[in-house]
Structure formats: C-alpha cells, structure tokens
Design an enzyme around this catalytic site. Structure first.
Site, short mmCIF file in Angstrom:
data_model
loop_
_atom_site.label_atom_id
_atom_site.label_comp_id
_atom_site.label_asym_id
_atom_site.label_seq_id
_atom_site.Cartn_x
_atom_site.Cartn_y
_atom_site.Cartn_z
N HIS A 80 -10.08 -4.20 12.30
CA HIS A 80 -9.11 -5.11 11.54
C HIS A 80 -8.73 -6.40 12.20
CE1 HIS A 80 -5.05 -4.71 9.67
NE2 HIS A 80 -5.73 -5.48 8.99
N ASP B 207 -9.89 -10.93 8.19
CA ASP B 207 -9.22 -9.53 8.26
C ASP B 207 -10.30 -8.37 8.70
OD1 ASP B 207 -6.75 -8.19 7.58
OD2 ASP B 207 -7.84 -7.11 5.99
N LYS C 228 -8.67 -2.35 0.93
CA LYS C 228 -8.61 -1.45 2.12
C LYS C 228 -9.55 -0.19 2.06
CE LYS C 228 -6.00 -4.16 4.62
NZ LYS C 228 -6.59 -4.61 5.85
N LYS D 172 -2.32 -13.15 12.34
CA LYS D 172 -3.68 -12.99 12.47
C LYS D 172 -4.17 -14.04 11.32
CE LYS D 172 -5.00 -8.91 11.17
NZ LYS D 172 -5.41 -9.17 9.67
N THR D 173 -3.79 -14.08 10.29
CA THR D 173 -4.41 -14.98 9.37
C THR D 173 -3.99 -16.32 9.91
OG1 THR D 173 -4.63 -13.37 7.74
CG2 THR D 173 -4.20 -15.74 7.02
N SER E 137 -0.37 -6.54 10.03
CA SER E 137 0.37 -7.41 8.90
C SER E 137 1.60 -7.99 9.57
CB SER E 137 0.64 -6.62 7.74
OG SER E 137 1.46 -7.43 6.88
N ARG F 84 1.63 -12.07 -1.66
CA ARG F 84 0.09 -12.07 -1.15
C ARG F 84 -0.69 -13.04 -2.22
NH1 ARG F 84 -1.62 -9.42 3.46
NH2 ARG F 84 -0.17 -7.92 3.90
N ARG G 34 0.90 -1.19 0.03
CA ARG G 34 -0.06 -0.10 -0.05
C ARG G 34 0.95 1.07 -0.06
NH1 ARG G 34 -2.16 1.05 4.14
NH2 ARG G 34 -1.06 -0.19 5.43
#
Length: 537
Positions: A223, A260, A204, A245-246, A241, A326, A63
């Site tokens: 988030h 997410d 996003k 989390k994932t 990130s 990704r 980003r």
C-alpha cells in the site's frame, strides 16, 4: 461462474466477444463519453463546470471494513491470517448470497469493463468488473489498467468483481453483519459487493486479491506510492489515508509511477493500477497543482464534492457530505506520470505517518530492523471530528500500512520487506506529516514545503553525512540539520511551549506502540522487537 453467453460489446463497434451475461443486458467496455451520457441520463451524477462527473455515494462515504468477509474455503484457508481484519464467512453463505444477487440483477442492465491489474506482464491479472451504474463503470475504467482495444476480443478474466449497491444482504440468511457486504472468494478469484455505493470498495477488493496472490510469486505487495528521479532512483512511500502519500509522490521533479498500490518483485517495482483515487478535500493549486487540475478535467469522477447547483462550480473546501471527498482519474492525467508503470529497485523507502499528537520527529533515519518494526506497526492518528464519537486524536495501528487489504499474516509481508531492504541496500526513512508545536487543536500541521525539502534531501543523499541525535524515547536517529528547513523544526519537543506536556504525551504514544507490537513479538527477531519506542514513564 454461471454458464457463459455471448453479449455485444456495446462500446466497441464491430468487436463482439464472449462475456458472461449478468443482468438483462451486459453493456461492455464503454468509453468515458458514453458512460457520462448514460450516468447523466440515469441521474447518477451531474456534469461540473469544468468537465468532471460529480456523484454522491449516499450513506457510505468511505469503506466499510467491518462488512468485509473472506470466504473460508480449502484453496486459501491455510494461508489467510484470520481475525478481526480477515473475518471468515462460510462458503454456503457465499453461494446463497451469490444466487440471490444474480437473480436480483437478472432484470437490470449491467455494465462491464475488461481491465488489467498489474503493469508487470509476469504478474499481471485480467479483471472483469460488473457494475450496476455507469459512473462506477467509469470509476473502474479510470482506476485499473486499460488493455489495448485489440486485446479485448480474446479477453478472459482471471478474476471478477460484481458491484450491486442497491442489493441488500440479509444478515440472518447470509451470515453478514449488516445489509452491506463485501465478500471475497480467493479460490474463485471473485468479489461480490452489495449495499454500498462507495466505489473505493471496488479498488480495495481487487488490491486484496493481489495482496494474497503476489507473495507466491516472490512479490511484496505494498500500500504505497512510487516515483522515480531523473537518475532512475526510485522511492516507495508507504502510508495510510491522510498521511500525504499521494501529495508527496506527485512531485513535479520526479516521474510518478503510481500513488497507492504496487508490487516489489525480483526485477523491481510495478504499479497495480492505471489511475489514482485521491483525496480532494482542501486541495491546493499551489501545493498540489497536478492533482488539483484533475478536478477540472473531463473523465474524472468526483465523489461527494459539493457543487454549486447554478454555476456547477466545485467547492473543494466543503465538508458538507464528508471530509473523505475523492477524485478518480487515469494516471495519464498527471503530466509527469510513467508510461510503463515500471521502475527499478528502490534506493529508498519512506514510511509516512500523520501524528496528530504532535510528538514524533518530522524525519528520522531507520535501520532495516526499525523499518520492519514500523512497517508492522503502521501508525498514524485519526483526528477529532472525523468520526462520530472521536473527540481527541486517536492512535491507529494498521499493520503494513494497509491492514484491511492484507489477507496473509502481517509478519509474512514484513519478512519480504526486510529481505528486499537487505538485498538491495535500500535506505529507509520515517517521516511525520502530522502536527508540531502541540497536538491537533493546539499545534499546527507540518509545513508542506518543509516536508518536501526533507524528503528531497533524504532521497538526494543530502542527509547522508548530516549528524544525527538519538531520540531515546522513540528510539530514532534524527538529523540535526536539513537544507531549507529551520533547525528548531527538527526537534519536536522544542516546538512545544510546555516541554513537560510534550513528555507526558510522548510517553503515552510510546506506550501505545509497545502495547500494539506485543501481537508480533513472538514472530520477529530480538533485533526487530528492540527497535521500537522505549517509554520513560
């Protein structure tokens, strides 16, 4: 928007529907196979050996937060938390940029997808995504919720995204910082993206709009990842990130609601999305089997993953193009994914951090006030080498664990969290997935099996009656034992060969927490202010 025309819904034979015609031709709602064909013909990407579509995003492999602007306009101006995150741009600049963008696209084919964002019918929004490329259209189709085909004939978007990577902003004309621009008009519910092929901007940007809208509907936008146990016990994983989390939410023993973006409303949790956008660098078939197998499936879009030009085999360990490789895939590619995207109020919330300084405990129990403090802090650490000029771990404080996507003042979201923790007697935990035995480059990354064991113990209640020790410096209560985890692992100071070096580094991080929190101190209670670290030096 400009005048509406009727264009054929190319991907759904026999189902024409009104749709704004952007570009020479608007090609709408194509299925994945058709988008694959068009992307490959246009040389937008290549087919990997096992089925995914591999694409490159050029100079932008992540980003561009400094190029994102929120339009200053009457409908939203009083509610936006303006500053370095939510940078204002004037409406006349937006209007001029939009006119030039649409003129630029007027002689090009443009793809469109009609989608939903928000699994809960009471809070759902309809979203139309226009893209210059077929692969970005597939990305959007994967990431958002796909309505039943019958609903597309009467589809009317609540908000719109126009993604045109080959268009360039002119800073002196458009009021932007560079040729890249992500412009969010909250009043019109419209987002314009130019100068970047990184598709994460689409995801996003939509999240940003939902984060603005949801508090007015008594929903806390988060988030976060969410999963649910066999007994219906749901858990929220907050994290930036690289914090896991994932990975941690994709637990084969629990149902994945999403990885997410979620809302916590009056009657429970709901996913905003219909897919996942997972980091693929060094994915392990042993530790992350469900996510790993999505990289071997038709329909997945892989960004900047290296591929053998002859065999088309993937190299998930390669950082040749970026460490931020990704994969974008529909949620149903995960075998134990929820079919509804809904869950009850959480029994627990878990705040994840990847402490590259190696000083935070691997797990701590949090009070309501501590949870609000660490939610506002949003701490993790960037690693040496991940950005130009970063030569040692660097503390990052991203409020609400998602500062770039939170248009309202951070304390507004924190108060919503505190209210829900109280109302539903939800437990809170602080989990460090970063380094132990020393900082990055000296110590080692937390053992994923130990982290999973700690999280499972916390969620199952196995830690409820375990004695804790109080870490005075970080003001945290740390369990002294955990099933399947060595006791010495729970005390970070004891894992360092030089305890005095640990003390120096721990005090330095504690001071960073204190300095960062000064911006929120006047807007929270004394109990929240006093819930953070207390450096000794």
């Amino acid at each position: 928007m400009t005048a509406t025309r009727t264009a054929p819904m190319t991907g759904i034979p026999g189902r024409p529907t009104p749709i704004e015609r952007i570009g020479r031709r608007t090609i709408a709602n194509l299925a994945p196979a058709d988008l694959y064909e068009r992307a490959i013909r246009a040389e937008e990407g290549i087919l990997a050996a096992d089925g995914p579509l591999v694409v490159r995003t050029g100079t932008h492999t992540g980003r561009s937060p400094k190029d994102k602007f929120v339009v200053r306009e009457p409908w939203s101006e009083a509610k936006v938390g303006w500053g370095d995150i939510n940078r204002p741009i004037e409406e006349h600049h937006y209007d001029g940029f939009r006119r030039r963008l649409l003129a630029y696209l007027s002689d090009r084919d443009v793809y469109a997808q009609d989608l939903w964002i928000g699994a809960h019918p009471a809070h759902r929004r309809s979203l139309r995504v226009y893209t210059e490329t077929a692969w970005a259209s597939l990305f959007a189709r994967n990431l958002f919720i796909r309505p039943p085909r019958a609903d597309l004939a009467e589809f009317t978007p609540n908000f719109t995204i126009i993604d045109a990577p080959s268009f360039r902003a002119v800073p002196e004309v458009d009021g932007t910082r560079s040729e890249t621009a992500i412009l969010v008009h909250l009043g019109r519910r419209e987002i314009l993206i130019a100068g970047t092929m990184y598709a994460g901007e689409i995801k996003k940007a939509a999240f940003t709009v939902m984060n603005y809208l949801m508090p007015d509907e008594d929903v806390l936008p988060m988030h976060s990842a969410v999963n649910v146990g066999a007994a219906g016990d749901s858990v929220v994983f907050f994290g930036l990130s690289g914090t896991g989390k994932t990975t941690l939410s994709a637990d084969p023993l629990r149902t994945l609601v999403g990885d997410d973006e979620h809302g916590w409303g009056p009657d429970g949790l709901f996913n905003f999305e219909g897919g996942c956008y997972a980091k693929t660098i060094r994915l392990s078939p042993m530790y992350e089997p469900d996510i790993f197998q999505t990289t071997r499936r038709f329909g997945t879009v892989l960004e900047n993953v290296e591929i053998d030009p002859f065999t088309r085999a993937l190299d998930l360990d390669s950082e040749r193009f970026t460490e931020n490789t990704r994969g974008a895939y529909p949620l149903h590619f995960i075998g134990n994914a929820s079919e509804t995207g809904l869950a009850g109020h959480p029994t627990n919330v878990v705040l994840l951090t990847a402490d590259a300084f190696g000083v935070l405990p691997p797990i701590s129990r949090l009070s309501r006030e501590q949870a609000m403090y660490h939610f506002l802090s949003g701490y993790t650490a960037k690693l040496a080498g991940t950005e130009v000029g970063v030569r040692e771990p660097t503390a990052t404080f991203s409020t609400c664990f998602g500062a770039p996507f939170m248009p309202r003042p951070p304390v507004e979201y924190a108060h919503l969290l505190g209210q829900r923790l109280d109302r539903h007697a939800t437990g809170a935990w602080f989990v460090n997935t970063g380094w132990t035995g020393g900082p990055y480059g000296v110590g080692e990354r937390m053992n994923i099996d130990h982290t999973r064991s700690m999280v499972r113990a916390a969620l199952s209640g196995a830690l409820d009656d375990v004695p804790t020790r109080h870490d005075d410096r970080f003001n945290l209560d740390v369990p002294t034992a955990c099933p399947d985890v060595p006791a010495e692992f729970l005390d970070p100071r004891g894992t360092w060969t030089d305890p005095e070096a640990y003390d120096r580094q721990a005090d330095a991080l504690a001071r960073m927490f204190v300095a960062n929190f000064e911006q929120y101190a006047s807007d929270v209670t004394a109990e929240v202010r006093e819930s953070g670290p207390r450096p000794r030096g």
